[in-house]
Motif scaffolding. Structure first.
Motif, short mmCIF file in Angstrom:
data_model
loop_
_atom_site.label_atom_id
_atom_site.label_comp_id
_atom_site.label_asym_id
_atom_site.label_seq_id
_atom_site.Cartn_x
_atom_site.Cartn_y
_atom_site.Cartn_z
N ASN A 70 52.52 8.87 -57.03
CA ASN A 70 54.49 7.82 -56.70
C ASN A 70 54.59 6.57 -57.77
OD1 ASN A 70 55.26 10.00 -56.05
ND2 ASN A 70 55.10 9.24 -53.09
N ASP A 71 53.43 5.72 -57.25
CA ASP A 71 53.96 4.75 -58.09
C ASP A 71 53.54 4.91 -59.37
OD1 ASP A 71 54.52 2.98 -55.29
OD2 ASP A 71 52.65 2.49 -55.16
N TYR A 72 52.67 5.44 -59.41
CA TYR A 72 52.36 5.45 -61.19
C TYR A 72 53.31 6.46 -61.68
CZ TYR A 72 49.92 7.89 -65.13
OH TYR A 72 49.35 8.29 -66.03
N PHE A 73 53.94 7.28 -61.14
CA PHE A 73 55.39 7.86 -61.92
C PHE A 73 56.74 7.03 -61.69
CE2 PHE A 73 51.87 11.58 -61.07
CZ PHE A 73 52.31 12.46 -62.58
N THR A 81 54.95 0.81 -68.57
CA THR A 81 52.66 1.36 -68.84
C THR A 81 51.89 0.56 -68.30
OG1 THR A 81 53.70 0.38 -70.85
CG2 THR A 81 54.26 3.03 -70.30
N ALA A 82 52.25 -0.99 -68.63
CA ALA A 82 51.41 -1.94 -68.06
C ALA A 82 51.37 -1.44 -66.56
CB ALA A 82 51.10 -2.98 -68.45
N GLU A 83 52.47 -1.57 -65.74
CA GLU A 83 51.90 -1.36 -64.56
C GLU A 83 51.02 0.01 -63.52
OE1 GLU A 83 55.23 -0.98 -60.85
OE2 GLU A 83 56.46 -2.57 -62.56
N SER A 98 47.19 -0.73 -74.91
CA SER A 98 48.14 -0.11 -75.55
C SER A 98 47.95 1.38 -76.15
CB SER A 98 47.28 -1.11 -76.79
OG SER A 98 46.26 -0.52 -77.50
N GLU A 99 46.58 1.98 -76.46
CA GLU A 99 46.66 2.96 -76.44
C GLU A 99 47.83 4.03 -74.96
OE1 GLU A 99 42.50 4.05 -78.34
OE2 GLU A 99 42.51 4.10 -76.32
N PHE A 100 47.94 3.50 -73.89
CA PHE A 100 48.20 3.95 -72.97
C PHE A 100 49.78 3.73 -72.97
CE2 PHE A 100 49.48 4.42 -68.69
CZ PHE A 100 49.47 5.01 -67.96
N ALA A 101 50.17 2.54 -73.39
CA ALA A 101 51.62 2.91 -73.69
C ALA A 101 52.58 3.20 -75.01
CB ALA A 101 51.62 1.16 -73.65
N GLU A 102 51.30 3.21 -76.06
CA GLU A 102 52.13 4.19 -76.12
C GLU A 102 52.03 6.25 -76.97
OE1 GLU A 102 50.44 5.70 -81.60
OE2 GLU A 102 49.86 3.43 -80.73
N LYS A 103 50.93 6.55 -75.64
CA LYS A 103 51.19 8.24 -75.19
C LYS A 103 52.12 7.64 -74.71
CE LYS A 103 48.10 10.77 -72.98
NZ LYS A 103 46.22 11.27 -71.73
N HIS A 104 52.75 7.29 -74.20
CA HIS A 104 53.97 7.35 -72.59
C HIS A 104 55.02 6.63 -72.69
CE1 HIS A 104 49.64 8.02 -70.24
NE2 HIS A 104 50.55 8.70 -69.58
N SER A 105 55.78 6.18 -74.51
CA SER A 105 56.39 5.15 -74.69
C SER A 105 57.57 6.28 -74.44
CB SER A 105 56.08 4.64 -75.91
OG SER A 105 56.28 5.74 -77.17
N ASN A 106 57.28 7.78 -75.10
CA ASN A 106 58.71 8.67 -75.04
C ASN A 106 58.93 9.41 -73.54
OD1 ASN A 106 60.09 10.13 -76.45
ND2 ASN A 106 58.82 11.88 -76.61
N ILE A 107 58.26 8.16 -72.86
CA ILE A 107 59.51 9.07 -70.91
C ILE A 107 60.62 8.27 -71.15
CG2 ILE A 107 58.53 9.50 -68.62
CD1 ILE A 107 55.28 9.23 -69.79
#
Length: 175
Positions: A70-73, A81-83, A98-107
């Motif tokens: 739940n915390d993740y989503f 995204t850092a959290e 940075s890869e993780f942030a870019e991958k999830h930036s559209n949410i």
């Protein structure tokens, strides 16, 4: 706590029995039937009705794993995204921050539901919880994507260890 629950259950049983089994005869007298029912401590715990109900230790592990998911989503929904990245295990396939942030930036938002009974496995290395779930992402462009599968959440056998997301096995549903 157990004693107060048992006392409350006993009192409730007595009140219920005295009110339900009361009968009035033709001459207006009240007749009370005595009914003998013994309440055991096992009767005091509410279960899901399954024969193989989870044990309390597993339920604690499941609730801890659900909190991490739940915390993740929730972090992804807030754009943090850092959290969300920190909820992932270092040994997962999360990549760099940075890869993780870019991958999830559209949410824009995420709607999550747990779909089936999770499976808890405890071993020498730690505890794993396989949590079946389904989630729907609304993108910043207004599109929706729905995924179904499971998340593996792990905790090492250390005193201060926390659950972390090890991996996700998700399949995108056709819309």
């Amino acid at each position: 706590m157990k004693n107060s629950i048992l006392t409350l259950a006993f009192a409730t049983t007595l009140i219920f029995t005295s009110c339900v089994d009361r009968k009035t005869s033709d001459n207006g007298e009240v007749e009370i039937k005595s009914q003998s029912e013994q309440v055991t401590p096992e009767d005091m715990y509410q279960t899901s009705g399954k024969e193989d109900a989870e044990n309390p230790e597993d339920l604690t592990e499941i609730n801890s794993a659900k909190k991490v998911i739940n915390d993740y989503f929730d972090a992804l929904s807030r754009g943090e995204t850092a959290e969300a990245y920190e909820e992932m295990s270092q040994t997962s396939d999360r990549g760099t921050s940075s890869e993780f942030a870019e991958k999830h930036s559209n949410i824009e938002t995420v709607t999550l539901s747990f779909t089936e009974d999770p499976k808890v496995t405890s071993g020498a290395e730690g505890t794993d919880v396989k949590m079946p779930l389904r989630y729907t992402i609304k993108t910043k462009q207004g599109n929706t994507e729905t995924y179904n599968g499971s998340v593996m959440v792990v905790k090492k056998n250390k005193e201060d260890a926390d659950y972390k997301i090890q991996g996700m096995t998700m399949t995108r549903e056709d819309s």
